[in-house]
Design a protein around this motif. Structure first.
Motif, PDB file in Angstrom:
ATOM      1  N   LEU A   1       1.030  -1.038   0.191  1.00  0.00           N
ATOM      2  CA  LEU A   1       0.088  -0.190  -0.181  1.00  0.00           C
ATOM      3  C   LEU A   1       1.026   1.864  -0.378  1.00  0.00           C
ATOM      4  O   LEU A   1       0.541   2.759  -1.071  1.00  0.00           O
ATOM      5  CB  LEU A   1      -0.867   0.112   1.168  1.00  0.00           C
ATOM      6  CG  LEU A   1      -2.176  -0.607   1.018  1.00  0.00           C
ATOM      7  CD1 LEU A   1      -2.846  -0.979   2.281  1.00  0.00           C
ATOM      8  CD2 LEU A   1      -2.647  -0.499   0.001  1.00  0.00           C
TER       9      LEU A   1
ATOM     10  N   LEU B   1      -6.316   2.185  -5.619  1.00  0.00           N
ATOM     11  CA  LEU B   1      -6.292   2.915  -5.228  1.00  0.00           C
ATOM     12  C   LEU B   1      -7.204   4.727  -5.182  1.00  0.00           C
ATOM     13  O   LEU B   1      -7.801   5.093  -4.657  1.00  0.00           O
ATOM     14  CB  LEU B   1      -5.446   3.855  -4.383  1.00  0.00           C
ATOM     15  CG  LEU B   1      -4.233   2.481  -3.943  1.00  0.00           C
ATOM     16  CD1 LEU B   1      -2.477   4.050  -3.708  1.00  0.00           C
ATOM     17  CD2 LEU B   1      -4.189   2.295  -2.437  1.00  0.00           C
ATOM     18  N   LYS B   2      -8.007   4.325  -6.380  1.00  0.00           N
ATOM     19  CA  LYS B   2      -8.266   5.414  -6.863  1.00  0.00           C
ATOM     20  C   LYS B   2      -9.920   5.258  -6.003  1.00  0.00           C
ATOM     21  O   LYS B   2     -10.571   4.218  -5.894  1.00  0.00           O
ATOM     22  CB  LYS B   2      -8.843   4.971  -7.984  1.00  0.00           C
ATOM     23  CG  LYS B   2     -10.052   5.988  -9.482  1.00  0.00           C
ATOM     24  CD  LYS B   2     -10.559   5.890 -11.005  1.00  0.00           C
ATOM     25  CE  LYS B   2     -10.501   7.074 -10.953  1.00  0.00           C
ATOM     26  NZ  LYS B   2     -11.018   6.348 -12.566  1.00  0.00           N
TER      27      LYS B   2
ATOM     28  N   LYS C   1     -10.174   6.276  -3.389  1.00  0.00           N
ATOM     29  CA  LYS C   1      -9.694   6.147  -1.920  1.00  0.00           C
ATOM     30  C   LYS C   1      -8.981   7.865  -1.555  1.00  0.00           C
ATOM     31  O   LYS C   1      -8.326   8.053  -2.575  1.00  0.00           O
ATOM     32  CB  LYS C   1      -9.306   5.452  -1.369  1.00  0.00           C
ATOM     33  CG  LYS C   1      -9.492   4.150  -2.100  1.00  0.00           C
ATOM     34  CD  LYS C   1     -10.409   3.914  -0.732  1.00  0.00           C
ATOM     35  CE  LYS C   1     -10.977   2.366  -1.064  1.00  0.00           C
ATOM     36  NZ  LYS C   1     -11.216   1.925  -2.558  1.00  0.00           N
TER      37      LYS C   1
ATOM     38  N   LEU D   1       2.373   2.075  -3.509  1.00  0.00           N
ATOM     39  CA  LEU D   1       1.624   2.381  -4.286  1.00  0.00           C
ATOM     40  C   LEU D   1       0.996   4.057  -4.144  1.00  0.00           C
ATOM     41  O   LEU D   1       1.004   4.799  -4.726  1.00  0.00           O
ATOM     42  CB  LEU D   1      -0.318   1.341  -4.821  1.00  0.00           C
ATOM     43  CG  LEU D   1      -0.307   0.262  -4.645  1.00  0.00           C
ATOM     44  CD1 LEU D   1      -1.368  -0.426  -4.491  1.00  0.00           C
ATOM     45  CD2 LEU D   1       0.245  -0.091  -6.413  1.00  0.00           C
ATOM     46  N   LEU D   2       0.756   4.339  -2.479  1.00  0.00           N
ATOM     47  CA  LEU D   2       0.424   5.366  -2.185  1.00  0.00           C
ATOM     48  C   LEU D   2       2.061   6.943  -3.065  1.00  0.00           C
ATOM     49  O   LEU D   2       1.579   7.326  -3.251  1.00  0.00           O
ATOM     50  CB  LEU D   2       1.086   5.810  -0.850  1.00  0.00           C
ATOM     51  CG  LEU D   2       0.025   6.735   0.266  1.00  0.00           C
ATOM     52  CD1 LEU D   2      -1.339   6.729   0.038  1.00  0.00           C
ATOM     53  CD2 LEU D   2       0.285   6.421   1.823  1.00  0.00           C
TER      54      LEU D   2
ATOM     55  N   VAL E   1      -5.604   5.394   2.785  1.00  0.00           N
ATOM     56  CA  VAL E   1      -4.505   4.659   2.166  1.00  0.00           C
ATOM     57  C   VAL E   1      -3.642   4.678   3.088  1.00  0.00           C
ATOM     58  O   VAL E   1      -3.243   3.231   3.742  1.00  0.00           O
ATOM     59  CB  VAL E   1      -4.298   4.583   1.150  1.00  0.00           C
ATOM     60  CG1 VAL E   1      -3.364   3.603   0.613  1.00  0.00           C
ATOM     61  CG2 VAL E   1      -5.320   5.008   0.335  1.00  0.00           C
TER      62      VAL E   1
END
Lengths: 523, 743
Positions: free
Chosen positions: B218, B294-295, B297, B221-222, B302
């Protein structure tokens, strides 16, 4: 009018490995004449020194620019240098296996090593040949040395049978190859490969010359069959198990490693140079059919074998099949898709065949297979006992039972070789298969790669069976142990380390192998 | 590219920052020791193996001391790869790229700031003492070479964990210490129960590791989404207004990888909290618009999810609710292992992780509240179980779980320095307690049941004295180290408000006080039953013997550390940031924690109220004294006086529940393990044994073998036949060419 060519030192550059090997062979022969004591332990040392020197010289020319020398008869290119290097490694490792084997049979004589070296020189020259007659002579040099070596222990029935079969069938295939060469000469009126390639291109484009096309096709097919014999491709493979089983084990190691590498490289060179002008996918279909048959035939035949030496012979056939997948991917013309097992199915649009990548894959595979197979035959040769050979169960699986308790280090080495042959990471064999299959997928040979992966899964069965016997079966009561021998152990350690290192860190060959994609194709 | 430096010529002596080039040696030494002990230990003999194992850790310790000196020096700094500005009081060594996959890359890199330096002292210092102790403890065991190989490997892995400059390498250490822990818990693997304990530890940790991995993904991705939005959207571009720093950060994301700590620090700086609405650009409340999982959020959501997953990982490694169950069983390993791995170092990895990521944690008050509450609950829960345990090591194990809960409390309320300090002091006194317990076992024929010990005070004077000092330290009696570290946490909790969760600070404070009371009670009980009174009539040996010089020396040294550690925690001792007077440890760790403190105060996620700590300290002290005195009275006079009479009902009920560890193991077995086993067995029988093995594998193999068997008959051994096959093959191919290709 005949003019003598002016030769410079560059002309001799690619020949140095062969010259060194021949010089070594002559030294060994001479030493036999002036021998004053019964000790011949210096002969393998001399052989190994010659191969090491040859390998170093070959390595030194890896970064040269591809050119034709000796009036175009010989090429100097990184591909040839790298294969020469692999050949020297194979011959050297086999020579290290020989002393213990020969001593156990009271057969230590200088001509064994001399023949090994002469054969090596022939192989090295074969890889560099750029002219058909020269190529044929070199092929014969290496073949005759190998015939003699296969029958070296001539008193036993098996070696004699093996040597004779090899000789008869080898002569047959040489004739086929020579006939093909003659037909091609008829079609192109040249024996220099680059000129022949250019002429073939003309034959297939110029409508007025179209009557020569059957001649060209037949010539190519016959030459392909001749090479198919040397690399043991199905259906030209039948001699392999008998000869591999009957030949002295170090010789078998040399045949399955170095001879195969040399024949493959020569075949790749001949067809790359000649095939540029052939339209359509005739060559592709030919090679992918060979690959298909060889992968399936080799693996299926190996399955029921309990005789490990024969199993390894069939395994060497199946490995020729995987290599042929790589060779087939060299002849994919971009933009063609046909589908099917033997045809081209591009997975991604715009994927283009990468010839250099495929050549790199083939080179890596040859290197990985050389170190692995020499090691495997080395273990086998050290374990076999003289008395059982005649009856033919010297190489039964039971001979390996419980090896892990009797000789743990040997068992580890053998397990490493088996895993590598089976293509299981982290061994070199896995990386080799990965590279070859990847370049084949890039070229679009998806069906062939699927067959390759499935047959490797079949292969895992008979390779792992050896490991199971070594580790999970009890040792027989009267299990004889191999005598310790420094040079055998050195060869095994070297090949084990090489297999693991090449598998874990294939990148160490990176800059060298990246040169391997450059083949001299003529101007 | 490897930037290795010859340790003997280039780097030393010289400026402190040159020491960065030597950081790899700190890890390499114990790693080499592990290799040599494991491979050659059997041939080298016991004495050489002992010497080698101790020497490598001691050499690492010397180097760690040097790094401690270096990060204390004014001139020590490195240029942060993620921002281009210097980072002071820290050393960094980048050994080059480890691997890259697509956009992702990770480096071998070591980062030592003051937090790491403190950890280095604990790992190598206490690690060395425990190696030394082990040489005597394991002197009758034939597996000594295996033992020391594992122990050295553990030290190397733990050092990797704390020195890693990115979370990927940190995870290598994280898994490595887990592996060593497994190997050492099951060290006597011939004992089935011990082998199972090792497995339990490993599997429980795997559950946590799963959380850790997903949390890391995560974060990747963040960072990726931030970088992409920064490039693509107008909103994002204003975060990146300082163009030089922005470029440096983007370069570092691609080169060093998104999980590099400096990259994450810079990310935390770039990404203001929701409260900073007046600033243009992305905040944590901004919705992610780039394509991907993640789109939709927000960044903050996140981040909170990632931190909670990391909390799961930390709960596994640091034995917090709900994954604490493995630690008590881990006592199956040799006692020095319990002291080193399951008390002093490995189990504190979760605390270290959150101190390391403090700058992320303060951006998410929700995650902080969770961490604090988990810690507080664990502290009390484990302490209650410890009341009724009779195995000396089990009591200490539950005590460790409880003390780790205290550290989590500290982390959760934002007093990271106090958590780190408690980590260090706890390492000293708990190692001393465990090694004392080992000494007791050594002298009493491996007896671990405290009901069958007793009266050891006279027979083992050194063990007694050191154990008593360490007990006082963990109980929280004034002049000892445990007092100030624990009460710095409690004081921090009392004066801290986590934004959005105003009740957390006070709840945690009162729960912590109760936990301290329990701690005093069960530790005093343990001490009294083991050392005071008379020797139990059913003891295994009539007389205990004191341990030898090496063990006693280590005990004394650790007891000494438990006392002098107090100087780090005395409040209002040295001038700190902002003109306040702070404790030595707070001042020392300030450079490592300053980003977290800055972010917390800018965005008001954590508010510390200034107040004098002394009153709270007096209360805590009184609580500890009450707990200890109660236990003393109960077990010295009340219970012996009531001998033979049954206990009052409510006490007996509590006692039996606590002794059964509140049936948590049974609950897990019923809810998770049983259904899982039943499901797996069913799947195995139907799918694996039936379909795959029977039909797919067996069927295929049978068919192939049959075909191979038939093909064998083609191999006649007759050369004429062979030639015929070749000729036929050739003819077919030529026929194909002439008929189809040419037509």
């Amino acid at each position: 009018m005949l003019t003598l060519p002016t030769l410079t030192s560059t002309d001799f550059l690619p020949l140095w490995p062969a010259l060194i090997l021949s010089a070594g062979a002559c030294l060994v022969l001479l030493s036999e004449v002036f021998l004053s004591s019964a000790s011949r332990s210096f002969q393998p040392l001399l052989t190994v020194i010659a191969t090491v020197l040859g390998a170093l010289v070959a390595a030194a020319t890896v970064f040269s620019v591809p050119t034709g020398v000796f009036g175009g008869f010989v090429v100097l290119d990184p591909f040839g240098s790298l294969v020469s290097l692999v050949i020297c490694i194979g011959v050297g490792l086999s020579a290290l296996l020989a002393p213990a084997f020969l001593r156990g049979r009271q057969a230590e004589r200088g001509e064994f090593y001399a023949l090994l070296l002469f054969g090596g020189a022939g192989m090295s020259l074969l890889v560099l040949s750029n002219e058909l007659i020269f190529l044929f002579i070199n092929l014969e040099i290496l073949s005759i040395a190998t015939y003699a070596l296969a029958a070296y222990l001539r008193r036993g029935p098996r070696p004699a049978e093996a040597g004779f079969k090899y000789f008869i069938l080898g002569a047959f295939s040489s004739a086929v190859l020579l006939y093909g060469a003659a037909l091609l000469f008829g079609a192109t009126r040249s024996t220099l490969l680059p000129q022949m390639g250019a002429e073939l291109a003309r034959i297939f484009t110029d409508p007025t010359l179209s009557d020569r096309q059957p001649l060209a096709y037949c010539g190519l097919a016959l030459i392909g069959a001749g090479f198919g014999f040397k690399i043991a491709a199905v259906p030209f493979h039948m001699w392999t198990p008998d000869v591999y089983e009957g030949a002295p084990t170090p010789v078998t190691a040399m045949m399955s490693a170095a001879v195969k590498a040399a024949a493959f490289a020569a075949m790749v060179r001949v067809f790359l140079v000649l095939g540029r002008g052939i339209p359509g996918d005739a060559l592709l279909t030919g090679f992918s059919t060979l690959a298909f048959l060889t992968m399936i035939g080799g693996n299926l035949l190996a399955l029921p074998q309990r005789n490990v030496k024969r199993m390894l012979a069939y395994s060497s056939i199946s490995h020729a099949g995987y290599l042929l997948v790589g060779v087939a991917s060299l002849f994919v013309k971009s933009g063609t898709t046909k589908g099917g097992v033997l045809g081209v199915t591009a997975l991604a649009a715009g994927a283009t065949p990468d010839t250099a990548g495929a050549l790199r894959g083939i080179l890596f595979y040859l290197l990985a297979y050389t170190v692995t197979t020499v090691g495997a035959f080395g273990v086998l040769g050290a374990l076999e006992r003289r008395d059982d050979e005649v009856r033919g169960f010297a190489w039964d699986l039971d001979r390996l039972a419980g090896l892990a308790q009797r000789k743990p280090a040997w068992a580890v080495a053998m397990a490493v070789f088996m895993l590598s042959l089976g293509g299981i990471p982290p061994m070199a064999g896995f990386m080799g298969k990965l590279l070859i299959f990847r370049s084949a997928v890039d070229a679009g040979l998806v069906g062939l790669v699927i067959v390759g992966v499935l047959t490797s899964a079949v292969g895992a069965y008979y390779y792992l069976r050896v490991v199971v016997y070594m580790y999970m079966r009890p040792a027989p009561e009267a299990g004889g142990l191999p005598e310790r021998n420094l040079s055998t152990e050195l060869a095994l350690v070297l090949s084990t380390v090489a297999v693991v290192v090449l598998g874990v860190l294939p990148g160490i060959t990176g800059t060298w192998l990246s040169r391997g994609g450059s083949v001299f194709l003529g101007r | 590219m490897l930037a290795l430096v010859n340790p003997f010529t280039d780097a030393f002596p010289g400026a402190p920052e040159n020491l960065a080039n030597l950081l790899w040696v700190i890890v390499a030494l114990p790693l080499a020791g592990a290799f040599l002990c494991g491979v050659l230990g059997k041939f080298m003999g016991r004495a050489n193996t002992n010497f080698l194992a101790c020497f490598t850790v001691f050499a690492s310790f010397i180097l760690s001391c040097l790094t401690l000196w270096a990060v204390g020096a004014q001139s020590t700094q490195f240029i942060s790869p993620a921002s281009g500005v210097p980072v002071r009081w820290a050393l960094w060594l980048d050994l080059g790229r480890w691997f890259s996959a697509g956009d992702f890359s990770a480096h071998y890199g070591f980062l030592v700031d003051r937090l790491t330096a403190a950890m280095l002292m604990v790992i190598t210092g206490i690690g060395f003492l425990i190696h030394l102790y082990s040489t005597e403890y394991m002197e009758h065991d034939d597996g000594y070479w295996r033992y020391f190989a594992y122990l050295n490997l553990f030290v190397a892995m733990m050092l990797t964990l704390v020195m890693a400059d990115n979370l990927v390498l940190l995870f290598v250490g994280w898994e490595g210490v887990g592996l060593c822990s497994y190997l050492l818990i099951g060290f006597w693997y011939r004992d089935t129960e011990k082998a199972w304990a090792g497995r339990k530890a490993f599997i429980t940790n795997r559950i946590g590791d799963f959380g850790f991995l997903i949390g890391m993904f995560l974060l990747v991705l963040l960072v990726g989404a931030t970088e992409q939005m920064g490039r693509e959207t107008a909103l994002g571009r204003s975060n990146f207004s300082d163009i030089g720093r922005a470029r440096a950060w983007v370069t570092a994301v691609h080169d060093q990888g998104p999980l590099n700590l400096e990259v994450l620090r810079e990310w935390a700086l770039r990404m203001p909290a929701e409260t900073a609405k007046d600033r243009p650009g992305m905040t944590l409340g901004t919705t992610i618009t780039t394509e991907g999982p993640l789109k939709g959020k927000t960044f903050g959501q996140v981040l909170t999810a990632a931190l909670l997953l990391l909390l799961l990982g930390a709960a596994g490694k640091s034995a917090q609710i709900p994954l604490y169950v493995w630690l008590p069983d881990a006592m199956a390993g040799p006692t020095p292992v319990s002291a080193l791995i399951h008390a002093a170092t490995m189990v504190t990895a979760g605390v270290y992780l959150f101190c390391r990521l403090s700058f992320l944690l303060v951006l998410s008050p929700t995650a902080m509240a969770w961490v604090a509450m988990i810690g507080a609950l664990t502290a009390i829960w484990a302490a209650l179980i410890a009341f009724a345990q009779d195995d000396i090591k089990k009591v200490l194990a539950y005590s460790t779980v409880s003390q780790l809960g205290f550290m989590f409390m500290g982390v959760g309320v934002g007093v990271f320095w106090a958590a780190a300090l408690h980590l260090v002091t706890h390492a000293c006194f708990k190692a001393c307690l465990f090694l004392g317990a080992g000494s007791v076992m050594h002298g009493n024929a491996d007896e671990t049941d405290i009901r069958r010990l007793g009266g050891l005070r006279k027979e083992m004077p050194w063990t007694w004295a050191t154990f008593a000092i360490a007990t006082l330290a963990i109980t929280g009696i004034v002049p000892l180290s445990g007092f100030f570290s624990k009460d710095a946490i409690l004081h921090g909790a009392h004066t801290t408000e986590v934004a959005g969760y105003p009740w957390v600070g006070h709840t945690v404070y009162w729960m912590g006080l109760f936990g301290a009371l329990c701690t005093a009670f069960y530790m005093t009980r343990l001490y009294v039953l083991t050392f005071e009174g008379k020797r139990a009539p059913d003891a295994r040996v009539p007389h205990a013997h004191e341990s030898g010089f090496r063990m006693v020396f280590v005990l004394v040294f650790l007891a000494f550390l438990s006392v002098v550690g107090v100087v780090w925690g005395i409040p209002e001792l040295v001038p700190g940031p902002g003109g306040r007077k702070v404790a030595l440890m707070e001042g020392y760790l300030a450079p490592a924690m300053n980003l977290a403190d800055r972010l917390a105060s800018i965005y008001d996620t954590v508010t510390h109220t200034e107040s004098s700590p002394w009153l709270g300290f007096a209360i805590a002290w009184a609580v500890a004294l009450v707990g200890g005195a109660t236990a003393w009275l109960v077990f010295r006079s009340w219970l012996p006086a009531r001998a033979g009479k049954p206990l009052p009902n409510y006490i007996a009920l509590f006692w039996s529940w606590a002794r059964a560890k509140f049936y948590v193991d049974e609950l897990y077995d019923l809810l998770i393990i049983r259904p899982f086993t039943v499901l797996s067995k069913g799947l195995y029988k139907i799918v694996d044994a039936g379909l795959i093995d029977g039909v797919a594998v067996g069927g295929t193999a049978g068919v192939l073998r049959r075909v191979g068997g038939w093909l064998r008959y083609t191999q006649t051994g007759n050369a004429q036949n062979y030639a015929t096959v070749m000729a036929v093959g050739l003819l077919i191919s030529i026929g194909v060419v002439l008929t189809w290709v040419l037509r």
